[in-house]
Write an enzyme that holds these catalytic residues in place. Structure first.
Site, short mmCIF file in Angstrom:
data_model
loop_
_atom_site.label_atom_id
_atom_site.label_comp_id
_atom_site.label_asym_id
_atom_site.label_seq_id
_atom_site.Cartn_x
_atom_site.Cartn_y
_atom_site.Cartn_z
N ARG A 27 7.33 -4.69 -1.62
CA ARG A 27 6.53 -3.46 -1.64
C ARG A 27 5.20 -3.65 -2.36
O ARG A 27 4.31 -2.82 -2.25
CB ARG A 27 7.33 -2.35 -2.33
CG ARG A 27 8.56 -1.92 -1.54
CD ARG A 27 9.47 -1.06 -2.38
NE ARG A 27 8.85 0.19 -2.75
CZ ARG A 27 9.02 1.34 -2.10
NH1 ARG A 27 9.77 1.38 -1.04
NH2 ARG A 27 8.43 2.43 -2.51
N GLU A 482 -5.80 -4.28 15.90
CA GLU A 482 -4.62 -4.74 15.16
C GLU A 482 -4.75 -6.22 14.81
O GLU A 482 -4.40 -6.65 13.70
CB GLU A 482 -3.34 -4.46 15.96
CG GLU A 482 -2.06 -4.97 15.36
CD GLU A 482 -1.79 -4.49 13.93
OE1 GLU A 482 -2.50 -3.60 13.43
OE2 GLU A 482 -0.89 -5.06 13.30
#
Ligand code: M6R
Length: 609
Positions: A27, A482
């Site tokens: 994270r 992307e």
């Protein structure tokens, strides 16, 4: 962002907490710490930097106990340091606390506490919560917590260990995820599912301001008023191994290599393989409703926003339905033309992105029909959206989204086909033909993966490049966005995506000897136009790498390197062409020695604004 783990049970909690923190490391964080109830006191160990530093500290000064809390901190208030690392305690050490999120009114509360004699050790908003709880505590943790929560503004997930009740962990949250599970004589809480998988896969998600009390024997839940409530666990079908790196050097490579499987798994959830028809009841609109749409609004962030951009191309092209796509952080505070009853779709891998959640809530307030494309069952977005189109990517650990993006664009492609069929834009036969062709894409992807050394070799010769421009038209432009994000986020190489025809309106000024231009040219009807754009940059010194849908002789004079994906229907080509783009980003990052899975400054799940 930050990670929380808490444990109470019959095991030594230190290895459990350390494993949990390791599982949450993806994270993003810059310090880590533990608080453990040891014998008759609360013991803390905290270290700036990687979890490895905390491990070394624990080797020098070991600790053990049956209940504890741990944290990986991603600095917001106060620099990354041992002092600012969590857990934090109040001055009298009546409790230790870990916190995810941001307390917006912490300064006001801090001033009040200072005026009552509290002395602060750190610069964090979290210590303010610790001191506040210590100040309010009169022997009843639940009461103190209820009062404190009613005073806090902002977002928080809190796990707390009270010295007077050392075998219990108290938790609460608002706008920040918390997931809890009860295993064999043990209860565990974390801010994300991977930390729990080794203990249980039947988990409960906390909702705003609920309170959980974890004991070895089980978990009690209360609403914000302290009234006892029951929660039904959600079964998570991810297995433990799917959240592990296995023999791969990086999660990102593992997750790219899983893409053919992700494709098949997601495809089979929405398509009946025996006759290649869509499972039309899996989509949140019936024929009458699909025909009634004038416009669909899609809102999301980052990679999920790029998926929305490609989804727009699919839906407008196949279903003849106008699609507006907006970035969630813009949508949430901007003017909106949305009307009551209009369809509104958010896209989110984690289901916990703060801006996307806020956008969804705003659309609900406006009376929209809300839908979500989401990867995590039980996440905030999956709970709050009117209906959910799940992606079946499994746990994605690398910060850079790869297989989850693929799963999102597959779901959007299938939604476009379903809308097209229900709106009378495509016949059943045409849809079936397209689905048959689509089922061959995973094999085409596998070929790219089997020959990935070609991309690795190219990267080994190009990693010193300073600027990369990804250009394309139509669907390829959406794909270029992307591709450029993937490259910049993990390799730190400056990269931009441009609509190929737009370059000469300014950006072409940046092209110089040695620039790398990646020309995505999978759409045959646009190749002649692409050839001109490629030539414009080639003659200005750029190295042109072209990605084509099957052979394209016309590329030869205009590009230096050509990568072909297996020839397929034009609309399907972007689903496959993303794979070489992700591999290129990966290999360039590895060549540069970048920490691929945890790029600097980034977090997997962006739970703050
Ligand atoms: O979990 P979400 O899909 O809502 O996350 C959105 C973005 O934060 C995410 O896609 C981010 O851009 C990734 N780092 C991209 O690789």
């Amino acid at each position: 962002m930050c990670g929380i783990v808490g444990y109470t049970g019959d095991k030594n909690c230190v290895p459990v907490l350390m494993n949990g923190l390791t599982a949450l490391a993806y994270r993003g964080y810059d310090s880590a710490g533990l608080a453990v109830w040891e014998g008759d006191s609360l013991t803390l160990r905290k270290a700036k930097g990687k979890i490895e530093n905390l491990k070394n500290l624990l080797k020098e000064s070991p600790m053990s106990g049956k209940s504890g809390i741990g944290h990986t901190r991603w600095a917001t208030h106060g620099e990354p340091s041992d002092i600012n690392a969590h857990p934090h305690t109040d001055t009298k050490k009546t409790l230790a606390i870990v916190h995810n999120g941001i307390i917006e009114n912490y300064l006001k509360i801090k001033e009040m506490l200072i005026s009552h004699g509290c002395v602060f050790a750190s610069e964090t908003d979290t210590e303010v919560v610790a001191q506040l709880l210590g100040y309010l505590y009169r022997g009843n943790p639940l009461e103190a917590l209820k009062q404190a929560v009613s005073m806090l503004e902002g977002s928080f997930a809190l796990a707390i260990l009270f010295a007077d009740d050392p075998k219990t962990i108290y938790c609460t949250c608002k706008d920040s995820p918390m997931v809890l599970g009860h295993g064999d004589n043990e209860s565990i809480v974390a801010s994300d599912i991977p930390a729990l998988l080794e203990y249980t896969r039947d988990v409960c998600f906390m909702q705003d301001r609920q309170i959980a009390v974890l004991k070895q024997s089980g978990i009690e839940f209360y609403d914000e008023f302290g009234v006892s409530i029951q929660k039904t666990p959600t079964h998570i079908d991810w297995d433990v191994e799917s959240a592990k790196k296995g023999n791969y050097e990086h999660f990102m490579m593992k997750e790219i290599c899983e893409e053919p499987d992700t494709f098949r798994r997601t495809f089979e959830q929405y398509v009946s393989i025996k006759d290649y028809t869509l499972k039309s009841d899996r989509f949140p609109w019936n024929t009458a409703r699909a025909k009634s749409f004038d416009r669909l609004t899609i809102v999301s962030c980052g990679t999920a926003y790029h998926a929305g951009m490609l989804g727009k191309k699919f839906i407008e092209h196949m279903a003849n339905l106008r699609v507006d796509v907006e970035i969630a952080s813009e949508f949430r505070y901007g003017d909106t033309m949305l009307k009551n009853g209009e369809p509104f779709l958010v896209i989110s891998q984690s289901g916990e992105t703060a801006d996307t959640i806020a956008a969804l809530r705003r659309a609900k307030e406006l009376g929209c029909e809300t839908m979500a494309v989401c990867n995590v069952t039980g996440s905030t977005i999956s709970r709050e959206a009117g209906s959910v189109l799940y992606t079946y990517a499994g746990p994605e650990i690398a910060v850079a989204a790869t297989k989850s993006y693929l799963a999102q664009i597959i779901v959007l492609y299938l939604s476009a086909l379903d809308l097209a069929q229900k709106r009378g834009e495509m016949s059943q036969e045409a849809v079936t033909a397209r689905l048959k062709e689509m089922s061959r894409v995973p094999a085409a992807m596998q070929k790219i993966l089997d020959n990935k050394e070609q991309i690795q070799f190219f990267a080994s010769r190009s990693f010193a490049v300073k600027h990369v421009f990804f250009i394309g038209r139509g669907m390829d432009y959406a794909l270029a966005m992307e591709a450029a994000l993937k490259l910049k986020e993990i390799s730190y190489i400056h990269s931009e995506a441009y609509a190929a025809g737009e370059l000469k309106h300014g950006t072409i000024a940046l092209i110089e000897d040695g620039s790398l231009v990646v020309a995505l040219a999978t759409q045959p009807q646009l190749q002649a136009k692409m050839a001109s754009n490629m030539e414009e940059v080639r003659v200005r010194g750029a190295h042109v790498l072209t990605v084509t849908n099957g052979p394209w002789e016309g590329a030869k004079g205009h590009s230096h390197t050509q990568w072909e994906i297996e020839q397929m229907d034009d609309t399907l080509a972007p689903l496959c062409a993303i794979v070489p783009m992700q591999l290129l980003a990966y290999y360039l990052a590895v060549q540069k020695g970048c920490p691929v899975d945890q790029p600097r400054n980034l977090a997997k799940s962006v739970t703050v604004e």
